[in-house]
Design an enzyme around this catalytic site. Sequence first.
Site, PDB file in Angstrom:
ATOM      1  N   LYS A 170      -3.405 -26.304  -4.564  1.00  0.00           N
ATOM      2  CA  LYS A 170      -3.995 -26.908  -5.758  1.00  0.00           C
ATOM      3  C   LYS A 170      -3.316 -26.335  -6.999  1.00  0.00           C
ATOM      4  O   LYS A 170      -3.461 -25.158  -7.317  1.00  0.00           O
ATOM      5  CB  LYS A 170      -5.493 -26.596  -5.846  1.00  0.00           C
ATOM      6  N   GLY A 224      -2.989 -16.146 -10.977  1.00  0.00           N
ATOM      7  CA  GLY A 224      -3.639 -16.587 -12.205  1.00  0.00           C
ATOM      8  C   GLY A 224      -4.250 -15.411 -12.920  1.00  0.00           C
ATOM      9  O   GLY A 224      -3.832 -14.263 -12.731  1.00  0.00           O
ATOM     10  N   GLU A 246      -2.471 -12.342  -7.154  1.00  0.00           N
ATOM     11  CA  GLU A 246      -1.483 -11.892  -8.152  1.00  0.00           C
ATOM     12  C   GLU A 246      -2.078 -12.227  -9.509  1.00  0.00           C
ATOM     13  O   GLU A 246      -2.167 -13.392  -9.887  1.00  0.00           O
ATOM     14  CB  GLU A 246      -0.154 -12.630  -7.964  1.00  0.00           C
ATOM     15  N   CYS A 280       3.706 -13.266 -15.858  1.00  0.00           N
ATOM     16  CA  CYS A 280       2.780 -12.194 -15.500  1.00  0.00           C
ATOM     17  C   CYS A 280       3.407 -10.830 -15.740  1.00  0.00           C
ATOM     18  O   CYS A 280       2.816  -9.968 -16.357  1.00  0.00           O
ATOM     19  CB  CYS A 280       2.325 -12.354 -14.060  1.00  0.00           C
ATOM     20  N   GLU A 374      -3.879  -8.755 -22.856  1.00  0.00           N
ATOM     21  CA  GLU A 374      -2.677  -9.473 -22.406  1.00  0.00           C
ATOM     22  C   GLU A 374      -2.491 -10.701 -23.288  1.00  0.00           C
ATOM     23  O   GLU A 374      -3.320 -11.612 -23.282  1.00  0.00           O
ATOM     24  CB  GLU A 374      -2.847  -9.913 -20.948  1.00  0.00           C
TER      25      GLU A 374
HETATM   26  P1  NAD Z   1      -6.210 -19.273 -14.564  1.00  0.00           P
HETATM   27  O1  NAD Z   1      -6.861 -18.149 -13.863  1.00  0.00           O
HETATM   28  O2  NAD Z   1      -6.918 -19.907 -15.702  1.00  0.00           O
HETATM   29  O3  NAD Z   1      -5.886 -20.467 -13.549  1.00  0.00           O
HETATM   30  C1  NAD Z   1      -5.183 -20.243 -12.342  1.00  0.00           C
HETATM   31  C2  NAD Z   1      -5.591 -21.286 -11.332  1.00  0.00           C
HETATM   32  O4  NAD Z   1      -6.962 -21.090 -10.972  1.00  0.00           O
HETATM   33  C3  NAD Z   1      -5.493 -22.728 -11.817  1.00  0.00           C
HETATM   34  O5  NAD Z   1      -4.985 -23.530 -10.759  1.00  0.00           O
HETATM   35  C4  NAD Z   1      -6.945 -23.100 -12.089  1.00  0.00           C
HETATM   36  O6  NAD Z   1      -7.172 -24.469 -11.967  1.00  0.00           O
HETATM   37  C5  NAD Z   1      -7.646 -22.336 -10.974  1.00  0.00           C
HETATM   38  N1  NAD Z   1      -9.074 -22.093 -11.181  1.00  0.00           N
HETATM   39  C6  NAD Z   1      -9.843 -22.333 -12.288  1.00  0.00           C
HETATM   40  N2  NAD Z   1     -11.121 -21.939 -12.043  1.00  0.00           N
HETATM   41  C7  NAD Z   1     -11.159 -21.451 -10.784  1.00  0.00           C
HETATM   42  C8  NAD Z   1     -12.186 -20.878  -9.983  1.00  0.00           C
HETATM   43  N3  NAD Z   1     -13.423 -20.710 -10.421  1.00  0.00           N
HETATM   44  N4  NAD Z   1     -11.861 -20.473  -8.741  1.00  0.00           N
HETATM   45  C9  NAD Z   1     -10.583 -20.588  -8.269  1.00  0.00           C
HETATM   46  N5  NAD Z   1      -9.586 -21.130  -8.987  1.00  0.00           N
HETATM   47  C10 NAD Z   1      -9.861 -21.552 -10.236  1.00  0.00           C
HETATM   48  O7  NAD Z   1      -4.791 -18.709 -14.977  1.00  0.00           O
HETATM   49  P2  NAD Z   1      -3.667 -19.430 -15.821  1.00  0.00           P
HETATM   50  O8  NAD Z   1      -4.161 -19.510 -17.239  1.00  0.00           O
HETATM   51  O9  NAD Z   1      -3.225 -20.674 -15.147  1.00  0.00           O
HETATM   52  O10 NAD Z   1      -2.468 -18.376 -15.726  1.00  0.00           O
HETATM   53  C11 NAD Z   1      -2.325 -17.334 -16.640  1.00  0.00           C
HETATM   54  C12 NAD Z   1      -2.697 -15.996 -16.032  1.00  0.00           C
HETATM   55  O11 NAD Z   1      -2.100 -15.852 -14.770  1.00  0.00           O
HETATM   56  C13 NAD Z   1      -2.225 -14.810 -16.836  1.00  0.00           C
HETATM   57  O12 NAD Z   1      -3.278 -13.868 -16.947  1.00  0.00           O
HETATM   58  C14 NAD Z   1      -1.097 -14.207 -16.022  1.00  0.00           C
HETATM   59  O13 NAD Z   1      -0.867 -12.857 -16.222  1.00  0.00           O
HETATM   60  C15 NAD Z   1      -1.513 -14.555 -14.638  1.00  0.00           C
HETATM   61  N6  NAD Z   1      -0.355 -14.648 -13.748  1.00  0.00           N
HETATM   62  C16 NAD Z   1      -0.159 -13.654 -12.850  1.00  0.00           C
HETATM   63  C17 NAD Z   1       0.944 -13.679 -12.021  1.00  0.00           C
HETATM   64  C18 NAD Z   1       1.191 -12.567 -11.035  1.00  0.00           C
HETATM   65  O14 NAD Z   1       2.006 -12.739 -10.161  1.00  0.00           O
HETATM   66  N7  NAD Z   1       0.514 -11.455 -11.141  1.00  0.00           N
HETATM   67  C19 NAD Z   1       1.845 -14.745 -12.092  1.00  0.00           C
HETATM   68  C20 NAD Z   1       1.594 -15.760 -13.010  1.00  0.00           C
HETATM   69  C21 NAD Z   1       0.478 -15.696 -13.826  1.00  0.00           C
END
Ligand code: NAD
Length: 468
Positions: A170, A224, A246, A280, A374
């Site tokens: 997803k 995320g 991650e 990230c 962040e």
């Molecule tokens: P987010 O957490 O808002 O969304 C990530 C995903 O989770 C999306 O697909 C979203 O639709 C889904 N989601 C939303 N609500 C959910 C729920 N209740 N349960 C499960 N999934 C749900 O993150 P984002 O804004 O897309 O990404 C930015 C963040 O991601 C930043 O904090 C960044 O540091 C982190 N990130 C980390 C890495 C890593 O490898 N550590 C890599 C990329 C991004």
Amino acid sequence: MTLFYMTINGQPVSTAGQFAVKNPATGDAVGHAPNGSSEHLDRAVAAARAAFVIWSQTSDKIRARACRDIAEQIGKHAEELARLLTLEQGKPLNGLGSRFEISGAQAWAAHTATLSLPVKVLQDDAQGRVELHRKPIGVVGSITPWNWPVMIAVWHVLPAVRSGNTVVIKPSPHTPLSTLRLVELMNQVLPPGVVNSVCCDDRTSNLGAAISAHPDIGKVVFTGSTNTGKKVMANAADTVKRLTLELGGNDAGIVLPDVDPKAIAEGLFWGAFINNGQTCAALKRLYVHEQVYDQVCAALTDYAKAIPVGPGTDEASILGPVNNAMQFDKVKRLVDAAKQKGRVLLGGAPGEGLFFPPTLIADLSHDDPLVYEEQFGPALPIIKYRDIEDAIRQANDSPNGLGGSVWSSNIEQAKQVARRLECGSVWINQHGAVQPNVPFGGVKSSGLGVEFGEEGLAQYTDIQVVFG
Ligand code: NAD
């Protein structure tokens, strides 16, 4: 207007409702994505479960071949995927943008073919023989973010498939189109049901939450924010799912007094501003020793001011807009607060729409929000230090622990500082590089488990020991 489909059991699936995906550079709709429901998720999971019966029994050779075939598909469709990615994500085609991401995804897929988890013999003597086998878990639910959507989809899907699992992925509602297309391309070379996609707008339907709790999903791999990662963990508890998380980072870089400021400026800049800081493991706080502070600030500013910012489809652009309004507002709020306390070296004021120029703010301290939160955007706080012990303490004073870096002309001295940083990866004189043969993951609230390499592959398996 192009309508995109989910792929369930090898077939395109549309929905009654769709949502528009916007180009962050213009605000125009790029395409329409399906707004799937929990019934679609159930269908996708059922298809993946059925496919698992056969896929988990296929030979290692067939699964390695599948990874190579996926790599080839990505290569054949590289320019199409790169353009779609630029339109929905905003990153430029050039520089460390979409073409870079797609070629990275292709290389990662090809490398995953070369990984394996052979049977380990733990004991073989007069008392008996004990073998350790790695077995696929079942259906893997993959939930991806909007910053590197194609690369991260490959990071999740390929090791799952390589080790005999099947997948329901997803994507983020901000960047679903390139992933929906990627899964279509994968389905041209995989048996139906091995990789399925679902998609939703996160408002009328939240399939990420449903995946985390689904009783027929055995593992979730999530990339995320830390907040959402905690929700995934809580929702996964009832079914004791295996998890790879991650999450967010707030990586510190420490510049020692013996550096050549001009020589490190380029590395510092790209460590912080790769993908407009929406990475990230980007460099998110820079601690510079007072002896070289002014020179490092000047060299970084000189490098940064020459970077062309513009629409991603313009071949001359090297950085594009911020991906979405929520992220843009966060960067603006943190920069506005930092301007009250610090000194703006470059940028600092929003451009048109979602454009925010590369911003450098010096003379900040550890308790400024741009330093301890962040930012995930194109703004770097710079902090002066005198005593290395202070710099190390401040670097470690964070709930995050994804990456960190040390900059010095004395590698041994840099390594000593590196080993004291509380994070999963430390780079010397560079920041943020990841490789398909090297495990990557965070400590503390930055995550759980690792991706990449044999250690990453092992996380898509359960251990079974065989006595006899
Ligand atoms: P987010 O957490 O808002 O969304 C990530 C995903 O989770 C999306 O697909 C979203 O639709 C889904 N989601 C939303 N609500 C959910 C729920 N209740 N349960 C499960 N999934 C749900 O993150 P984002 O804004 O897309 O990404 C930015 C963040 O991601 C930043 O904090 C960044 O540091 C982190 N990130 C980390 C890495 C890593 O490898 N550590 C890599 C990329 C991004």
